[in-house]
Design a protein around this motif. Sequence first.
Motif, PDB file in Angstrom:
ATOM      1  N   ASN A  63      14.722 -23.117 -37.673  1.00  0.00           N
ATOM      2  CA  ASN A  63      14.566 -21.701 -37.985  1.00  0.00           C
ATOM      3  C   ASN A  63      13.339 -21.372 -38.318  1.00  0.00           C
ATOM      4  N   LYS A  64      13.073 -20.054 -38.580  1.00  0.00           N
ATOM      5  CA  LYS A  64      11.615 -19.437 -39.221  1.00  0.00           C
ATOM      6  C   LYS A  64      11.098 -19.933 -40.372  1.00  0.00           C
ATOM      7  N   ALA A  65      12.073 -20.534 -41.140  1.00  0.00           N
ATOM      8  CA  ALA A  65      11.734 -20.997 -42.462  1.00  0.00           C
ATOM      9  C   ALA A  65      11.170 -22.255 -42.374  1.00  0.00           C
ATOM     10  N   HIS A  66      12.016 -23.093 -41.614  1.00  0.00           N
ATOM     11  CA  HIS A  66      11.041 -24.494 -41.240  1.00  0.00           C
ATOM     12  C   HIS A  66       9.880 -24.566 -40.764  1.00  0.00           C
ATOM     13  N   LEU A  67       9.921 -23.489 -39.673  1.00  0.00           N
ATOM     14  CA  LEU A  67       8.486 -23.496 -38.955  1.00  0.00           C
ATOM     15  C   LEU A  67       7.563 -22.901 -39.963  1.00  0.00           C
ATOM     16  N   ALA A  68       7.919 -22.186 -41.045  1.00  0.00           N
ATOM     17  CA  ALA A  68       6.749 -21.497 -41.956  1.00  0.00           C
ATOM     18  C   ALA A  68       6.252 -22.649 -42.840  1.00  0.00           C
ATOM     19  N   LEU A  69       7.131 -23.545 -43.049  1.00  0.00           N
ATOM     20  CA  LEU A  69       6.521 -24.714 -44.016  1.00  0.00           C
ATOM     21  C   LEU A  69       5.812 -25.753 -43.224  1.00  0.00           C
ATOM     22  N   ALA A  70       5.965 -25.812 -42.106  1.00  0.00           N
ATOM     23  CA  ALA A  70       5.305 -26.782 -41.313  1.00  0.00           C
ATOM     24  C   ALA A  70       4.053 -26.141 -41.080  1.00  0.00           C
ATOM     25  N   LYS A  71       3.843 -24.753 -41.045  1.00  0.00           N
ATOM     26  CA  LYS A  71       2.577 -23.963 -40.950  1.00  0.00           C
ATOM     27  C   LYS A  71       1.884 -24.223 -42.281  1.00  0.00           C
ATOM     28  N   LEU A  72       2.603 -23.995 -43.455  1.00  0.00           N
ATOM     29  CA  LEU A  72       2.077 -24.222 -44.696  1.00  0.00           C
ATOM     30  C   LEU A  72       1.243 -25.624 -44.907  1.00  0.00           C
ATOM     31  N   GLU A  73       1.979 -26.690 -44.317  1.00  0.00           N
ATOM     32  CA  GLU A  73       1.458 -27.869 -44.528  1.00  0.00           C
ATOM     33  C   GLU A  73       0.117 -28.103 -43.681  1.00  0.00           C
ATOM     34  N   LYS A  74       0.022 -27.500 -42.387  1.00  0.00           N
ATOM     35  CA  LYS A  74      -1.349 -27.466 -41.446  1.00  0.00           C
ATOM     36  C   LYS A  74      -2.081 -27.087 -42.490  1.00  0.00           C
ATOM     37  N   ASN A  75      -1.974 -25.796 -43.224  1.00  0.00           N
ATOM     38  CA  ASN A  75      -2.918 -25.171 -43.686  1.00  0.00           C
ATOM     39  C   ASN A  75      -3.610 -26.106 -45.127  1.00  0.00           C
ATOM     40  N   PHE A  76      -2.705 -26.800 -45.753  1.00  0.00           N
ATOM     41  CA  PHE A  76      -2.887 -27.800 -46.802  1.00  0.00           C
ATOM     42  C   PHE A  76      -2.720 -29.014 -46.669  1.00  0.00           C
ATOM     43  N   PRO A  77      -2.964 -29.778 -45.545  1.00  0.00           N
ATOM     44  CA  PRO A  77      -2.608 -31.056 -45.060  1.00  0.00           C
ATOM     45  C   PRO A  77      -2.562 -32.325 -46.215  1.00  0.00           C
ATOM     46  N   HIS A  78      -3.587 -32.041 -47.026  1.00  0.00           N
ATOM     47  CA  HIS A  78      -3.841 -33.014 -48.002  1.00  0.00           C
ATOM     48  C   HIS A  78      -3.440 -32.692 -49.482  1.00  0.00           C
ATOM     49  N   GLY A 120      16.876 -13.187 -50.708  1.00  0.00           N
ATOM     50  CA  GLY A 120      16.810 -12.719 -49.369  1.00  0.00           C
ATOM     51  C   GLY A 120      16.985 -13.983 -48.477  1.00  0.00           C
ATOM     52  N   PRO A 121      17.268 -13.771 -47.166  1.00  0.00           N
ATOM     53  CA  PRO A 121      17.535 -14.810 -46.137  1.00  0.00           C
ATOM     54  C   PRO A 121      16.084 -15.613 -46.060  1.00  0.00           C
ATOM     55  N   ALA A 122      16.346 -16.983 -45.948  1.00  0.00           N
ATOM     56  CA  ALA A 122      15.172 -18.191 -45.953  1.00  0.00           C
ATOM     57  C   ALA A 122      14.293 -17.537 -44.900  1.00  0.00           C
ATOM     58  N   THR A 123      14.654 -17.252 -43.776  1.00  0.00           N
ATOM     59  CA  THR A 123      14.111 -17.003 -42.609  1.00  0.00           C
ATOM     60  C   THR A 123      13.097 -15.837 -42.711  1.00  0.00           C
ATOM     61  N   LYS A 124      13.484 -14.863 -43.556  1.00  0.00           N
ATOM     62  CA  LYS A 124      12.402 -13.772 -44.074  1.00  0.00           C
ATOM     63  C   LYS A 124      11.570 -13.913 -45.119  1.00  0.00           C
ATOM     64  N   THR A 125      12.187 -14.519 -46.062  1.00  0.00           N
ATOM     65  CA  THR A 125      11.578 -14.888 -47.449  1.00  0.00           C
ATOM     66  C   THR A 125      10.395 -15.831 -47.375  1.00  0.00           C
ATOM     67  N   ALA A 126      10.814 -17.135 -46.565  1.00  0.00           N
ATOM     68  CA  ALA A 126       9.828 -18.092 -46.563  1.00  0.00           C
ATOM     69  C   ALA A 126       8.629 -17.857 -45.730  1.00  0.00           C
ATOM     70  N   PRO A 127       8.801 -17.301 -44.717  1.00  0.00           N
ATOM     71  CA  PRO A 127       7.692 -17.011 -43.933  1.00  0.00           C
ATOM     72  C   PRO A 127       6.803 -16.080 -44.660  1.00  0.00           C
ATOM     73  N   ASP A 128       7.150 -15.155 -45.101  1.00  0.00           N
ATOM     74  CA  ASP A 128       6.647 -14.067 -45.965  1.00  0.00           C
ATOM     75  C   ASP A 128       5.735 -14.899 -47.281  1.00  0.00           C
ATOM     76  N   PHE A 129       6.466 -15.720 -47.725  1.00  0.00           N
ATOM     77  CA  PHE A 129       5.750 -16.431 -49.080  1.00  0.00           C
ATOM     78  C   PHE A 129       4.772 -17.371 -48.558  1.00  0.00           C
ATOM     79  N   VAL A 130       4.913 -18.161 -47.335  1.00  0.00           N
ATOM     80  CA  VAL A 130       3.931 -18.959 -46.913  1.00  0.00           C
ATOM     81  C   VAL A 130       2.681 -18.160 -46.296  1.00  0.00           C
ATOM     82  N   ASP A 131       2.864 -17.001 -45.768  1.00  0.00           N
ATOM     83  CA  ASP A 131       1.522 -15.870 -45.212  1.00  0.00           C
ATOM     84  C   ASP A 131       0.970 -15.607 -46.578  1.00  0.00           C
ATOM     85  N   ASN A 132       1.696 -15.051 -47.544  1.00  0.00           N
ATOM     86  CA  ASN A 132       0.848 -14.585 -48.730  1.00  0.00           C
ATOM     87  C   ASN A 132       0.217 -15.926 -49.178  1.00  0.00           C
ATOM     88  N   LEU A 133       0.975 -16.955 -49.480  1.00  0.00           N
ATOM     89  CA  LEU A 133       0.000 -18.133 -50.262  1.00  0.00           C
ATOM     90  C   LEU A 133      -1.127 -18.543 -49.418  1.00  0.00           C
TER      91      LEU A 133
END
Length: 241
Positions: free
Chosen positions: A69-84, A219-232
């Motif tokens: 879901n969008k929460a899983h995808l958001a965390l994959a996006k976060l890793e791509k931005n901080f891969p190391h 809130g639902p992870a599909t909303k809160t996790a993407p917002d958290f990732v984008d802010n970070l």
Amino acid sequence: MNITPNIVILTGAGISAESGLETFRGSDGTWNKYKVEDVATPEGFARSPDLVNNFYNKRRHDAANARPNKAHLALAKLEKNFPHSFLLVTQNVDDLHERAGSKNVLHMHGTLNHVLCLTCHKRAEWKGDVTAESICPHCHAKASLRPDIVWFGEIPFYMEKIEKALSQADIFAAIGTSGLVYPAAGFVGLARQAGAECFEINLATNPATYELFDEVISGPATKTAPDFVDNLIAKYSQVTD
């Protein structure tokens, strides 16, 4: 210069619930049809391996049919931005994080897609059902395979790696987990000792853990996790003098 934080994320069943996978503490579903001691302990497996294998066969089937879901995808996006400088620790036994694109993942409770042979003590990737006729791909023993899952009374995997990462963390976030069961319940304490900024992201506020975190996001992870990732990502992508 660019500031690159060390990020450790802990996820629990709540992040996969929105993909349709049942949680251990859910009010209905598969878990409530069984006693924990019958399907999630070494003793239960010794008493009735067919019962245990059938239970995990269903869970394996359900996980295979679920989608990230969008929460899983958001965390994959976060890793791509901080891969190391990114580590994803999950208590989940599904592979939705990997299917979303995450690479640096530690399954501290094991994974449904692996089995452990009780004869040769080797692990093997496994996609289908496990039965009494299943044969170990390493030693060819029959009726020796068990789910490669950490059951009650067993020690979670990768604890040394996880604790080292927490001791170096700048950011720690617990997403979709109650934070009540050790050793995972102690992760926020280890991160705080390292000076990390700590976030709890869960469907509902947990009074038992509220004061342990710098910020609690409900809130639902599909909303809160993407917002958290984008802010970070936005915060740490800024160039400072």
